[in-house]
Design an enzyme around this catalytic site. Sequence first.
Site, PDB file in Angstrom:
ATOM      1  N   THR A  24       0.838  -1.186   0.000  1.00 35.56           N
ATOM      2  CA  THR A  24       0.000   0.000   0.000  1.00 35.56           C
ATOM      3  C   THR A  24       0.886   1.254   0.000  1.00 35.56           C
ATOM      4  OG1 THR A  24      -0.124  -0.019   2.419  1.00 35.56           O
ATOM      5  CG2 THR A  24      -1.839  -1.176   1.224  1.00 35.56           C
ATOM      6  N   HIS A 181      -1.055   6.838 -21.584  1.00 34.97           N
ATOM      7  CA  HIS A 181      -0.595   8.226 -21.515  1.00 34.97           C
ATOM      8  C   HIS A 181       0.932   8.322 -21.655  1.00 34.97           C
ATOM      9  CE1 HIS A 181      -4.477  10.170 -19.906  1.00 34.97           C
ATOM     10  NE2 HIS A 181      -4.763   8.988 -20.416  1.00 34.97           N
TER      11      HIS A 181
END
Length: 383
Positions: A24, A181
């Site tokens: 995380t 992107h």
Amino acid sequence: MSDNTWDLKELEAINRVIKSDMFTMGKEVEEYEHQFSEKVGTTHAVMSNSGSSANLLAIAALVYSGKLSQGDEVIVPAVSWSTTYFPLCQYNLKLKFIDIDKDTLNIDVTQIEEAISEKTKAIFAVNLLGNPNDYEKIMKICKNRNLILIEDNCEALGGQYADKKLGTFGLLGTYSTFYSHHISTIEGGITVTDDDELYHYLLSIRSHGWTRHLPENSELYIKRDDVFYESFNFIVPGYNLRPLEIEGAIGIEQLKKLDGIIQNRINNASYFIERIKEVENMRAQKELGKSSWFGFAMVLEGENSGRRNETVKMLQQNSIEVRPIVAGNFTRNRAIKFMNYSIHGELKNADDIHENGFFVGNHSKDNRENIDFLIDVLKKVNR
């Protein structure tokens, strides 16, 4: 629509995170944020799980900080991605749509002054497909009319206007690092600002609205000297928009390649601009400033007007991926019925894009051979 810019460095970064047993948001994300802010030239950068979330964070921070209030009006271009608009709607702000310039495909700056009302508090500029807005004029309007400038730069990482990086003109700017992107962290977004207060709101809103990630000197909230208490202490309605450590680690490696990626895209675009002149009854997006060329946008005109279906079919039959120019005229999407909005004047250029516009991908490597093939296919439309 895009090419893969990963190599062993990104795979090593992923393995580094796996071996750390910390998946995380943590030190990798923090380092990536630091390097990103240095790269674009802002004080702060906050990574999130997508460019859409980056926009949501930006608008939420402006509302919770009191810089925008429910019912305030925000001027937006009629052509952009859906999640430019949705956060404004979700925070009970009123959108005012303005037509785009037919050549740059960005907001028509000549209409902004006339569109401003007593309720107008901000302009949300979008650098469509990598192309800069006319920030000299927009910044002047914002200064004279005391308006907040927000910048959706999700499609334009690496672009510049007057030697300043896109995404850094506004009070807040946003970026996307989704796979297709300029750089890819699988999924990912970034919100940047030079404003300390907004930065602290971004940190809190990103993680449930809690205080845990606020710095000790935050003016939003003075933390107790009690880690246990501050681990689950909430001060604003927030979300879980946090990225993964793997995404932060990949971002660190991708940033090292950014300058080369942008230069290759610019080189490809220069070649495309020359070659597209050979195709009759078709215009390409006109560059303003220094575009980072997300893709190559084209609009059928003259005898080709109304022949987009035929053009798209021909491209697809030749294995060339093609997309609408973002969402076209967004006010023609069904989602608009759920939004508080108004339209300034006519959206004739946005309608033209909606009916006759399309774009194909640019790549981060030499793409001239594919551009030659594209031009040959497009020429067949005129036959």
